[in-house]
Design an enzyme around this catalytic site. Structure first.
Site, short mmCIF file in Angstrom:
data_model
loop_
_atom_site.label_atom_id
_atom_site.label_comp_id
_atom_site.label_asym_id
_atom_site.label_seq_id
_atom_site.Cartn_x
_atom_site.Cartn_y
_atom_site.Cartn_z
CG ASP A 1 42.78 -8.91 27.32
OD1 ASP A 1 42.61 -9.08 28.54
OD2 ASP A 1 41.84 -8.82 26.52
CG ASN B 1 34.18 -6.09 18.49
OD1 ASN B 1 34.44 -6.98 19.30
ND2 ASN B 1 35.03 -5.13 18.20
CG HIS C 1 36.93 -8.03 21.34
ND1 HIS C 1 37.01 -6.65 21.43
CD2 HIS C 1 36.59 -8.45 22.57
CE1 HIS C 1 36.73 -6.29 22.66
NE2 HIS C 1 36.47 -7.35 23.38
CD GLU D 1 38.96 -4.84 19.01
OE1 GLU D 1 37.98 -5.60 18.93
OE2 GLU D 1 38.93 -3.79 19.68
C1 GLP Z 1 37.21 -6.64 27.11
C2 GLP Z 1 38.21 -7.80 27.21
C3 GLP Z 1 37.62 -9.09 26.70
C4 GLP Z 1 36.23 -9.30 27.26
C5 GLP Z 1 35.35 -8.17 26.82
C6 GLP Z 1 33.90 -8.33 27.23
O1 GLP Z 1 37.23 -5.99 25.89
N1 GLP Z 1 39.41 -7.55 26.53
O2 GLP Z 1 38.49 -10.16 27.05
O3 GLP Z 1 35.71 -10.54 26.83
O4 GLP Z 1 35.88 -6.98 27.40
O5 GLP Z 1 33.62 -7.70 28.42
P1 GLP Z 1 32.27 -7.82 29.23
O6 GLP Z 1 32.32 -9.16 29.88
O7 GLP Z 1 32.33 -6.71 30.22
O8 GLP Z 1 31.17 -7.69 28.26
#
Ligand code: GLP
Length: 236
Positions: A63, A132, A134, A139
């Protein structure tokens, strides 16, 4: 679903790097789907230290924020360059990441999905997980049969990701993301979860109930999923 328990973040990073390295050893010209976020940083660092040969590997990022300039230090383009692209021998033509600068996001998403298929599909998709639930930027409450698309970030995600930006207002409100169906088409999935803030979604993942409000629970329907989690994410 296989769960690999790790005592802490360092062990999680090591195990995750070994897992990806094994995929590259088994199939040097494999197609990898890669995540951003704070969780995979240690995995990328270990892969770099291992001196893995990425010369035949193709990567697709999960993404990107939208809109965002590639040279914005908070863009996923910048993140990947810093953590991986500039440190291994990936060929530039084998690196794909949704273009957050495009003026035609719908066409960008369509072409992105086509490129994944043209490369033979994803051999392994590595995922983090949002607080959450995702995956990518899919989402809660979004359709689970989606391919790469433009999405609106939820308030929860904007707040969770604000820590990387100067203020909450600076967090882009949209993103380009592989869809849940894109992820589910990967032949193998590796999900990484670290820290207390992920404990409730990791618990949900371990049940076999698919809950559209926790998108990662769809992984129960995939036949090759490994979760590498540390003790905090496992609520231990
Ligand atoms: C972002 C990305 C996700 C990722 C998430 C968790 O929102 N789009 O792909 O899994 O962050 O991030 P973190 O590893 O910093 O908790």
């Amino acid at each position: 679903m296989r769960i690999i328990r790790c005592a802490n973040y360092e062990e999680l990073s090591q195990k995750a790097a070994e897992f990806v390295a094994a995929q590259i050893t088994l199939k040097p010209d494999c197609v990898l789907g890669l995540p951003t976020g704070s969780t995979p940083i240690g995995m990328y660092a270990r892969l770099v230290e291992m001196g893995m040969d990425f010369s035949e590997v193709t990567t697709f990022n999960l993404d990107e924020y939208y809109p965002i300039k590639k040279d914005n230090p908070q863009s996923y383009h910048y993140f990947m360059t810093e953590n991986l692209y500039s440190k291994v021998n990936l060929k530039p033509e084998n690196i794909y990441i949704p273009n957050g600068e495009t003026t035609d996001p719908a066409a960008e998403c369509k072409n992105y999905e086509k490129s994944i298929l043209a490369c033979g599909g994803l051999d392994m998709q590595v995922l983090g997980i949002g607080q959450n639930g995702h995956i990518g930027f899919n989402e809660p409450g979004e359709m689970l049969n989606s391919y790469t698309h433009v999405t609106k970030l939820t308030q929860n995600t904007i707040e969770a990701n604000a820590r990387f930006f100067n203020s909450m207002d600076d967090v882009p409100k949209q993103a380009l993301t592989m869809g849940v169906a894109t992820i589910m088409r990967a032949r193998r999935i590796l999900l990484l979860a670290s820290g207390k803030s992920k404990a409730h979604v990791v618990r949900a993942l371990q049940g076999s109930v698919i809950d559209p409000e926790i998108p990662a629970t769809i992984l129960a329907a995939h036949n090759d999923v490994t979760v590498i989690a540390d003790a905090e994410a496992l609520g231990e």
